[in-house]
Design a protein around this motif. Structure first.
Motif, PDB file in Angstrom:
ATOM      1  N   VAL A 183       1.490  -1.280   0.483  1.00 18.02           N
ATOM      2  CA  VAL A 183      -0.138   0.293   0.304  1.00 18.02           C
ATOM      3  C   VAL A 183       0.914   1.316   0.019  1.00 18.02           C
ATOM      4  O   VAL A 183       0.583   2.043  -0.660  1.00 18.02           O
ATOM      5  CB  VAL A 183      -0.844  -0.429   1.343  1.00 18.02           C
ATOM      6  N   THR A 184       1.874   1.459   1.153  1.00 14.33           N
ATOM      7  CA  THR A 184       3.035   2.504   1.218  1.00 14.33           C
ATOM      8  C   THR A 184       3.687   2.667  -0.327  1.00 14.33           C
ATOM      9  O   THR A 184       3.554   4.297  -0.921  1.00 14.33           O
ATOM     10  CB  THR A 184       3.638   2.639   2.749  1.00 14.33           C
ATOM     11  N   SER A 185       3.882   1.931  -1.047  1.00 17.67           N
ATOM     12  CA  SER A 185       4.755   1.642  -2.014  1.00 17.67           C
ATOM     13  C   SER A 185       3.843   2.422  -3.218  1.00 17.67           C
ATOM     14  O   SER A 185       4.561   2.756  -4.252  1.00 17.67           O
ATOM     15  CB  SER A 185       5.503  -0.429  -2.712  1.00 17.67           C
ATOM     16  N   MET A 186       2.591   1.527  -3.313  1.00 21.48           N
ATOM     17  CA  MET A 186       1.567   2.207  -4.463  1.00 21.48           C
ATOM     18  C   MET A 186       1.964   3.661  -4.340  1.00 21.48           C
ATOM     19  O   MET A 186       1.408   4.934  -4.741  1.00 21.48           O
ATOM     20  CB  MET A 186       0.427   1.104  -4.239  1.00 21.48           C
ATOM     21  N   LEU A 187       1.835   3.883  -2.990  1.00 22.62           N
ATOM     22  CA  LEU A 187       0.513   5.402  -2.317  1.00 22.62           C
ATOM     23  C   LEU A 187       2.176   6.226  -2.958  1.00 22.62           C
ATOM     24  O   LEU A 187       1.564   7.308  -3.892  1.00 22.62           O
ATOM     25  CB  LEU A 187       0.335   6.075  -1.050  1.00 22.62           C
ATOM     26  N   THR A 188       2.858   6.309  -2.802  1.00 23.90           N
ATOM     27  CA  THR A 188       4.448   6.971  -2.813  1.00 23.90           C
ATOM     28  C   THR A 188       4.997   6.981  -4.428  1.00 23.90           C
ATOM     29  O   THR A 188       6.015   7.956  -4.793  1.00 23.90           O
ATOM     30  CB  THR A 188       5.421   6.536  -2.015  1.00 23.90           C
ATOM     31  N   GLU A 189       5.080   5.282  -4.904  1.00 19.34           N
ATOM     32  CA  GLU A 189       5.917   5.799  -6.561  1.00 19.34           C
ATOM     33  C   GLU A 189       4.805   5.892  -7.150  1.00 19.34           C
ATOM     34  O   GLU A 189       4.887   5.683  -8.351  1.00 19.34           O
ATOM     35  CB  GLU A 189       5.831   3.941  -6.834  1.00 19.34           C
ATOM     36  N   GLY A 190       3.433   5.639  -7.180  1.00 18.08           N
ATOM     37  CA  GLY A 190       2.213   5.901  -7.658  1.00 18.08           C
ATOM     38  C   GLY A 190       1.926   5.930  -9.193  1.00 18.08           C
ATOM     39  O   GLY A 190       2.037   6.757 -10.585  1.00 18.08           O
ATOM     40  N   HIS A 191       2.634   4.581  -9.264  1.00 21.86           N
ATOM     41  CA  HIS A 191       2.821   3.985 -11.303  1.00 21.86           C
ATOM     42  C   HIS A 191       1.787   3.004 -11.574  1.00 21.86           C
ATOM     43  O   HIS A 191       0.473   2.778 -12.183  1.00 21.86           O
ATOM     44  CB  HIS A 191       3.887   2.456 -10.357  1.00 21.86           C
ATOM     45  N   GLN A 192       0.594   3.279  -9.780  1.00 18.98           N
ATOM     46  CA  GLN A 192      -0.443   1.916 -10.403  1.00 18.98           C
ATOM     47  C   GLN A 192      -2.393   3.649  -9.981  1.00 18.98           C
ATOM     48  O   GLN A 192      -1.872   4.757 -10.414  1.00 18.98           O
ATOM     49  CB  GLN A 192      -1.329   1.396  -9.034  1.00 18.98           C
ATOM     50  N   SER A 193      -2.940   2.937 -11.006  1.00 17.61           N
ATOM     51  CA  SER A 193      -3.886   3.583 -11.201  1.00 17.61           C
ATOM     52  C   SER A 193      -4.886   4.315 -10.060  1.00 17.61           C
ATOM     53  O   SER A 193      -4.326   2.757  -8.844  1.00 17.61           O
ATOM     54  CB  SER A 193      -5.203   3.756 -11.664  1.00 17.61           C
TER      55      SER A 193
END
Length: 225
Positions: A198-208
């Motif tokens: 979750v934190t990776s998705m939040l900070t890396e911004g690669h996912q929709s």
């Protein structure tokens, strides 16, 4: 199409009491019809969009949740919105942007910005790993009647004075109408942020946004299990 106060409230996702308060304050387009107030659907829709508020076109199809106390992180995010590509370079710019896009009437945005800055002066809301969770020092009793989480994703990380020294790439604005609701939702947010994906998705911004919400939904399902 004309709406009564209750249907207007359902369209806007707020209580009838809130709509009546906005009428008294002259904030919302309403018209007298005898002793009642009525709203034109198109005018109300335009007003909601101009003020950055969510709007439901078909009030008769809206289902009222049992209690705002049971709102999940995903539901709060869907209501508050996810905003990508935010070009902010300072903490104050992040807070001002959050206040501008939060689901509150435009007349209350300056007050929200002030409250967020006051809270940030006490201690950083940067919780580490590139995430901040700004929130007012006190719940917004009387200003909102349902909790929301508004997510802003910065184009470049912003120095936030976080506990781990890492600049912030994602800020989650948490707004609640009561202390109880705030504490419950904050604990759910903390649980979700304990998940590395979750934190990776939040900070890396690669996912929709939908991919992020789906992952959050899956993580939240384990709360209390």
């Amino acid at each position: 199409m004309k709406l009564d106060t209750l249907k207007a409230a359902l369209c806007l996702g707020v209580s009838a009491d809130t709509v009546e308060r906005w009428i008294r304050q002259g904030k919302v387009p309403a018209h007298r019809q005898g002793t009642d107030w009525v709203f034109h659907l198109s005018q109300l829709r335009d007003w909601a969009r101009a003020n950055g508020l969510p709007f439901r076109e078909h009030p008769d199809q809206v289902q009222i949740t049992d209690s705002i106390e049971q709102v999940t992180v995903v539901q709060a995010l869907r209501y508050g919105g996810l905003h990508h590509g935010i070009e902010a370079t300072t903490v104050n710019e992040v807070l001002e942007t959050l206040a501008q896009v939060a689901p509150i009437p435009s007349a209350d945005r300056e007050e929200l910005s002030r409250r967020l800055k006051e809270r940030e002066e006490l201690s950083s809301t940067g919780i580490g790993r590139g995430v901040a969770v700004p929130h007012p020092r006190e719940p917004l009793e009387g200003l909102i009647d349902r909790p929301s989480i508004t997510a802003c994703f910065m184009t470049s990380p912003v120095a936030f004075g976080a506990i781990d020294g890492r600049p912030v790439s994602a800020a989650l604005l948490l707004l609640s109408p009561s202390v109880q609701t705030h504490l419950r939702l904050l604990s759910r947010v903390a649980f979700c942020l304990g998940n590395g994906q979750v934190t990776s998705m939040l900070t890396e911004g690669h996912q929709s946004s939908e991919e992020l919400l789906e992952r959050l939904d899956a993580v939240e399902a384990h709360i209390g299990s």
